[in-house]
Design an enzyme around this catalytic site. Structure first.
Site, PDB file in Angstrom:
ATOM      1  N   SER A  96    -126.753  37.394  15.068  1.00 59.29           N
ATOM      2  CA  SER A  96    -126.419  37.955  14.534  1.00 59.29           C
ATOM      3  C   SER A  96    -127.088  38.487  13.563  1.00 59.29           C
ATOM      4  O   SER A  96    -126.667  36.669  12.655  1.00 59.29           O
ATOM      5  CB  SER A  96    -124.998  38.325  14.486  1.00 59.29           C
ATOM      6  N   SER A  97    -128.239  39.059  12.644  1.00 58.65           N
ATOM      7  CA  SER A  97    -128.948  39.605  11.861  1.00 58.65           C
ATOM      8  C   SER A  97    -128.060  38.886  10.715  1.00 58.65           C
ATOM      9  O   SER A  97    -126.492  39.644  11.086  1.00 58.65           O
ATOM     10  CB  SER A  97    -129.499  40.032  11.418  1.00 58.65           C
ATOM     11  N   MET A  98    -127.952  39.073   9.580  1.00 53.11           N
ATOM     12  CA  MET A  98    -127.374  38.935   8.074  1.00 53.11           C
ATOM     13  C   MET A  98    -127.185  40.703   7.989  1.00 53.11           C
ATOM     14  O   MET A  98    -128.352  41.606   8.277  1.00 53.11           O
ATOM     15  CB  MET A  98    -128.097  38.428   6.827  1.00 53.11           C
TER      16      MET A  98
END
Ligand SMILES: C[S@@+](CC[C@H](N)C(=O)[O-])C[C@H]1O[C@@H](n2cnc3c(N)ncnc32)[C@H](O)[C@@H]1O
Length: 398
Positions: A96-98
């Protein structure tokens, strides 16, 4: 595991405030979405690498563990959520990206109420949840190549009240059965922009993707759909997503690994160009990739007795390789090159060209995509300074 509203909501609000403060989130509807979507419901399993290369799950069985996990989930950090353990121990399957990167992308996508949006790379479903919160379930479509991730995302999204259309598919083909879309956002990196995405975007629509012509070489680019092409500029801030894969990660590694030539013939010379240049000046690495080729690898290698690397190493698909010592003698580094091409020379020449051009940063570059070619340009699409994507880069993508 149940998390009370008074435990997650203040954290989500704090995250939104933090993203606003650092300029990654600015419009009211996306701020509202970040405050309202319970991210923790989509990332119950967060993984962490141990120094020995193995990974472990964050422990949520104790009060203390649960608090740490919540703090982690509602912070501006990328979360490692799925690894492939079959073919390579340290291989990432999904993350889950930043949140700050996601909100910056959503803002850049200029979504309007009523837009139909396709996301490539469902992952945990968090981005799909933000989109569904803003636009409603019927306007959001998301695909991922990993069947188990799509299944988990579907279940978890449903539990918190979101029902976007999720499909297991290779995102390079878009989602023709639900096209056209007003916006396409890819949260994985492509070596060229698939023409199918352009065909499936309404005229005037916007596409946002991470173009990486070789590992680490490229950036987010926002394209507008015109009748015969898509065109637009690179984002001013660098971002890097995991590569798009053509098979689930459990089946096969992604890019072919460049191999060294068996030839023992090498050339020795010196250079005054800092061996950290490909990392320090990412635009140079990007421009060099057009000569180096798509299947190039770059890394710090040959650790000393303390485990510290001693060289920058580059290898290309034709077996060419170069190593440049990190240590210098009054600014002079040793270069060893082997194989048919002098790879460090390509970096040196690109650095010189980039310097003559005034060391332009990302936002001076743009991309034009037509059915038959993809071209990078400096300042304007008609510029005499342009770079064509190679057939190898285009071949990776239909
Ligand atoms: C950085 S993650 C996406 C994060 C996600 N948007 C979220 O909110 O959690 C990248 C995702 O792209 C997916 N992916 C890789 N290759 C793909 C392909 N060819 N088609 C669709 N999805 C792909 C991966 O399985 C992974 O889940």
């Amino acid at each position: 595991m149940t998390v009370r509203t008074d435990e997650w909501m203040p954290r989500a609000r704090k995250l939104a405030e933090e993203l606003v403060a650092i300029g990654k989130l600015w419009s009211a509807p996306w701020q509202e979405a970040v405050c309202a979507v319970p991210r923790h419901e989509l990332v119950p399993d967060v993984l962490r690498w141990d120094p020995d290369g193995s990974w472990h799950r964050l422990d949520t069985t104790t009060d203390q563990g649960q608090r740490e996990w919540l703090d982690h989930v509602y912070s501006n950090r990328a979360l490692l959520t799925a690894v492939a353990d079959r073919w390579e121990s340290r291989s990432l399957r999904s993350s889950s990206s930043m949140p700050g990167l996601m909100t910056r992308m959503l803002e850049t996508l200029q979504v309007r109420e009523g837009n139909r949006v396709l996301e490539i790379g469902t992952g945990t479903g968090y981005n799909a949840a933000l989109l569904a919160h803003r636009l409603g379930d019927t306007h959001v479509f998301s695909v991922d190549i990993e069947p188990d991730l799509v299944e988990l995302a579907r279940k978890r999204l449903a539990r918190i009240g979101y029902h976007p259309t999720l499909v297991v598919a290779n995102g390079t083909n878009g989602l023709p059965e639900h096209a056209p879309f007003d916006r396409i956002i890819a949260t994985c990196a492509v070596s060229a922009v698939p023409w199918a995405w352009i065909e499936q975007t309404n005229p005037g629509g916007i596409l946002l993707t991470d173009l990486k012509t070789a590992p680490g070489a490229g950036n987010l680019v926002r394209l507008t759909r015109y009748p015969d092409r898509a065109e637009g500029r690179f984002d001013p801030t660098y971002a890097a997503f995991m590569d798009l894969r053509h098979h689930p990660a459990a089946q096969t590694p992604n890019r072919p690994r460049p191999r060294r030539h068996c030839s023992t013939e090498t050339e020795q010379r010196t250079t005054t160009l800092d061996p950290r240049t490909p990392w320090a000046s990412l635009v140079v690495w990007f421009l060099a990739s057009f000569d180096l080729g798509a299947h190039t690898s770059l890394g710090y290698r040959r650790p000393d007795e303390n485990g510290k690397p001693t060289v920058t190493a580059i290898t290309a698909a034709d077996g060419s390789w170069a190593e440049v010592t990190l240590a210098d003698d009054h600014g002079v580094h040793q270069v060893t090159e082997g194989g048919p091409r002098q790879l460090w020379k390509i970096i040196e020449d690109t650095y010189t060209t980039w310097t003559k051009l005034g060391q332009p940063s990302w936002n001076r570059f743009g991309l034009t995509v037509t059915k038959n070619q993809q071209q990078i340009w400096l300042d304007t699409p008609t510029s005499s300074h342009s770079w064509l994507l190679t057939s190898a880069q285009l071949c990776d993508i239909p």
